[in-house]
Design an enzyme around this catalytic site. Structure first.
Site, PDB file in Angstrom:
ATOM      1  N   HIS A 337       1.160  -1.407  -0.342  1.00 40.02           N
ATOM      2  CA  HIS A 337      -0.739   0.552  -0.166  1.00 40.02           C
ATOM      3  C   HIS A 337       0.671   1.278  -0.635  1.00 40.02           C
ATOM      4  CE1 HIS A 337      -3.189   2.783   0.929  1.00 40.02           C
ATOM      5  NE2 HIS A 337      -4.060   1.847   0.402  1.00 40.02           N
ATOM      6  N   GLU A 390      -7.920  -4.258  -0.464  1.00 41.68           N
ATOM      7  CA  GLU A 390      -8.524  -4.878  -1.469  1.00 41.68           C
ATOM      8  C   GLU A 390      -8.985  -6.606  -1.888  1.00 41.68           C
ATOM      9  OE1 GLU A 390      -6.157  -2.104  -1.956  1.00 41.68           O
ATOM     10  OE2 GLU A 390      -7.667  -0.818  -2.211  1.00 41.68           O
TER      11      GLU A 390
END
Length: 457
Positions: A337, A390
């Site tokens: 991320h 996700e």
């Protein structure tokens, strides 16, 4: 010469009181409140209020009765277009001409409309029963999250149990077509070849192509009284889509929406603030933010993560699959991320949700996650590449019966909370966003020296 990083990376454009992603601690706080204390304890509608107002007093209202959304086949685009038309239809004024309180109310009405439009479009494109649910564990699951404000859904929520019950199974609007025939690929449909059925309905008299492709679009709308009887914004969305949703699916969507409600200055949020800074009306700002989701680099990863899980589920060893992906120079979707230097806190919540709700793909997803983390740590020991939201969002949405083509629309619904908060914050700032750019093009030159200059002149 560039004076900032490309893409404005690392540039601080605003002071904000809305959200605080903690890079090092792997935490995410909405107006100081850690999301771990929100998911499963309050509903998404409550979190909408927290982000916009700073408290839980009002939350997201019941959506008004709306004209049906267009069914182009692209739900995100249909919702974006429908929201843009709300201002002229409702007679809303521009942000620059109204009070902060009026702007807040306009954003609440428009946000509720986004959820309703998305539910309408989902009902047309993905009618209840068109996609079989996975078998569920014995003993059921938790009840719908959030506080019971409006009372339970009455027994007549089984309105579809009569003549429409078979239609809801995936063959809605196809007279004389049984659910079994529809699911079997056309078996038992007199005079209709298998090829005709698979090709999109050719040879089925009276069946429009769009209705066929949508899996039986044309289901009657759920009565308003049943939608409004939903206890939370999430439950009302699911009722408007499915008629009588599984409470565990409502719980799964609610927690996903809470986790995806806000995350700082991302592409769509920045877009919404830019439009708000011009003094545009509230629905226009939300529509612009939705447009930023049309590209695959923002909000599109869950559907790709689901493909990896399906690959491992087919029988390939998880570690071997991960190595094949990395050796081919491809990305492992759902890992790493740009913000967090620790595990994404939203991934923790959704992983726990998948385990609590007995999501059938939990085990294979966990196997893939552990294999991916082990391989990434071995190959890149100097980088922190942990699971992000996700990956487990894919598992949660899949468990709730959400088709991959609907993932972007679900993200849109969730992010209306953060967008609304930032649009209102930008209105209060009262300054147009107008950055500069360094010109690096050609020097001064005569027009006739440019290729293509008309010779006749």
């Amino acid at each position: 010469m560039l004076t900032v990083n490309p893409g404005l990376a690392g540039v601080v454009a605003f002071d904000t009181e809305i959200a605080e992603p903690d890079r090092d601690g792997g935490a995410l706080r909405y107006r100081g409140v850690d999301i771990n204390s929100l998911a499963g304890n309050v509903s998404y509608g409550d979190v909408w209020g927290l982000l916009v107002d700073g408290d839980f007093a009002r939350g997201l209202p019941v959506a008004e009765h709306l004209q049906p959304v267009d069914n182009s086949g692209d739900i995100r685009a249909d919702v974006q277009a429908a929201v843009a038309l709300l201002a002229p239809r409702w007679g809303l004024r521009q942000l620059i001409d109204i009070t902060d309180e009026q702007a807040r109310d306009d954003l609440a009405r428009a946000s509720a409309a986004v959820l309703s439009y998305a539910a309408q479009a989902a009902r047309a494109m993905f009618p209840p029963g068109a996609r079989k649910s996975f078998p569920t564990s014995a003993g059921g699951g938790p009840s719908t999250p959030g506080r019971d404000r409006r009372g339970p859904v009455s027994g007549d929520a089984r309105w579809a149990a009569g003549d429409t019950s078979r239609a809801a199974g995936g063959g809605a609007g196809l007279p004389g077509v049984s659910q079994r025939a529809f699911e079997s690929g056309g078996a038992g449909l007199p005079g209709v070849s298998q090829r005709a059925f698979e090709s999109g309905g050719a040879g089925l008299p009276g069946v429009p192509q769009r209705a066929f492709e949508a899996g039986g679009a044309g289901l009657p709308a759920v009565p308003r009284r049943l939608i409004e009887a939903g206890r939370t914004a999430t439950e009302r969305f699911m009722i408007e889509w499915q008629g009588e949703p599984d409470p565990r699916h409502v719980a799964a969507i609610d927690r996903y929406w809470i986790c995806a409600a806000e995350h700082g200055m991302n592409a769509s949020t920045f877009t919404g603030r830019v439009v708000a800074s011009t003094g545009a009306d509230a629905p226009a700002c939300l529509s612009a933010a939705i447009a930023a989701l049309s590209g695959p680099l923002h909000g599109g990863a869950p559907s790709r993560a689901l493909g990896m899980i399906e690959a491992v589920e087919s029988g390939i060893d998880a570690r071997r699959y991960v190595r094949q992906v990395l050796d081919a120079g491809q990305r492992l979707m759902g890992f790493g991320h740009a913000i967090y230097r620790a595990e994404d806190p939203r991934a923790r919540i959704l992983r726990q949700t998948a385990r609590e709700l007995h999501a059938p793909r939990y085990e294979v997803a966990r196997e893939l996650e552990l294999a991916a983390l082990a391989e990434l740590r071995e190959r890149k020991p100097d980088r922190v590449l942990e699971t992000n939201v996700e990956f487990w969002a894919a598992v949660i949405l899949d468990f709730a019966g959400v088709p991959a083509d609907l993932f972007a629309a679900m993200f849109t619904c969730a992010r209306t909370a953060g967008w609304s908060a930032h649009i209102l914050e930008q209105k209060r700032l009262g300054k147009i966003i107008r950055p500069s750019a360094d010109y690096v093009g050609p020097g001064e030159r005569d027009a006739h020296t440019v290729a293509g200059w008309p010779a006749s002149r």
